[in-house]
Design a protein around this motif. Structure first.
Motif, short mmCIF file in Angstrom:
data_model
loop_
_atom_site.label_atom_id
_atom_site.label_comp_id
_atom_site.label_asym_id
_atom_site.label_seq_id
_atom_site.Cartn_x
_atom_site.Cartn_y
_atom_site.Cartn_z
N UNK A 15 0.84 -1.21 0.00
CA UNK A 15 0.00 0.00 0.00
C UNK A 15 0.87 1.24 0.00
N UNK A 16 0.38 2.25 -0.71
CA UNK A 16 1.09 3.52 -0.80
C UNK A 16 0.87 4.32 0.49
N UNK A 17 1.93 4.90 1.02
CA UNK A 17 1.83 5.72 2.23
C UNK A 17 1.15 7.03 1.91
N UNK A 18 0.22 7.43 2.75
CA UNK A 18 -0.46 8.71 2.56
C UNK A 18 0.34 9.82 3.23
N UNK A 19 0.39 10.96 2.56
CA UNK A 19 1.06 12.12 3.14
C UNK A 19 0.11 12.78 4.13
N UNK A 20 0.58 12.99 5.34
CA UNK A 20 -0.25 13.59 6.38
C UNK A 20 0.16 15.04 6.55
N UNK A 21 -0.82 15.93 6.51
CA UNK A 21 -0.54 17.35 6.69
C UNK A 21 -0.97 17.77 8.08
N UNK A 22 -0.17 18.57 8.72
CA UNK A 22 -0.53 19.13 10.01
C UNK A 22 -0.98 20.57 9.80
N UNK A 23 -2.11 20.91 10.38
CA UNK A 23 -2.64 22.26 10.25
C UNK A 23 -2.62 22.95 11.61
N UNK A 24 -2.48 24.25 11.57
CA UNK A 24 -2.44 25.04 12.79
C UNK A 24 -3.84 25.23 13.36
N UNK A 25 -3.91 25.44 14.64
CA UNK A 25 -5.18 25.80 15.28
C UNK A 25 -5.18 27.32 15.37
N UNK A 26 -6.11 27.94 14.64
CA UNK A 26 -6.13 29.40 14.60
C UNK A 26 -6.66 29.98 15.90
N UNK A 27 -7.76 29.44 16.40
CA UNK A 27 -8.30 29.89 17.68
C UNK A 27 -9.15 28.78 18.28
N UNK A 28 -9.50 28.93 19.54
CA UNK A 28 -10.25 27.89 20.23
C UNK A 28 -11.70 27.78 19.75
N UNK A 29 -12.24 28.87 19.18
CA UNK A 29 -13.65 28.87 18.77
C UNK A 29 -13.81 28.77 17.25
N UNK A 30 -12.91 28.05 16.59
CA UNK A 30 -12.95 27.94 15.13
C UNK A 30 -14.26 27.34 14.63
N UNK A 31 -14.76 26.33 15.31
CA UNK A 31 -16.01 25.69 14.88
C UNK A 31 -17.18 26.66 15.01
N UNK A 32 -17.19 27.45 16.06
CA UNK A 32 -18.26 28.45 16.24
C UNK A 32 -18.19 29.51 15.15
N UNK A 33 -16.98 29.91 14.80
CA UNK A 33 -16.79 30.91 13.75
C UNK A 33 -17.35 30.41 12.42
N UNK A 34 -16.98 29.19 12.07
CA UNK A 34 -17.43 28.62 10.81
C UNK A 34 -18.94 28.41 10.80
N UNK A 35 -19.49 27.89 11.89
CA UNK A 35 -20.94 27.65 11.96
C UNK A 35 -21.72 28.96 11.81
#
Length: 79
Positions: free
Chosen positions: A2-22
């Motif tokens: 199986x081919x290895x998948x490249x994993x990307x790490x993303x930054x956490x912009x703020x603690x309320x990111x889900x609230x912002x997007x919603x």
């Protein structure tokens, strides 16, 4: 094997990111990346039908950070 998948790490912009997007999605604000050209992405904002595209191009991780930054920006100026 199986081919290895490249994993990307993303930054956490703020603690309320889900609230912002919603909040933004509930109020007709959609922010997303456009497809890549030579691994460069643009960010596009659709604010209730008014579409704005960034002049700047970003890497995949920088574009993701910019999307979250914009979601939180719209959330904070409207609240």
């Amino acid at each position: 094997m199986a081919k290895k998948m490249k994993v990307r790490n993303y930054n956490v912009y703020s603690e309320d990111m889900a609230s912002c997007m919603s909040y933004c999605l509930a109020n007709g604000i959609k922010i997303y990346m456009l497809g890549s050209v030579k691994d460069e992405h643009q960010v596009q904002v659709n604010n209730n039908g008014k579409v704005t595209t960034s002049d700047e191009v970003y890497s995949i991780t920088d574009a993701t950070d910019k999307v979250w930054e914009l979601y939180c920006h719209f959330y904070r100026i409207r609240k």
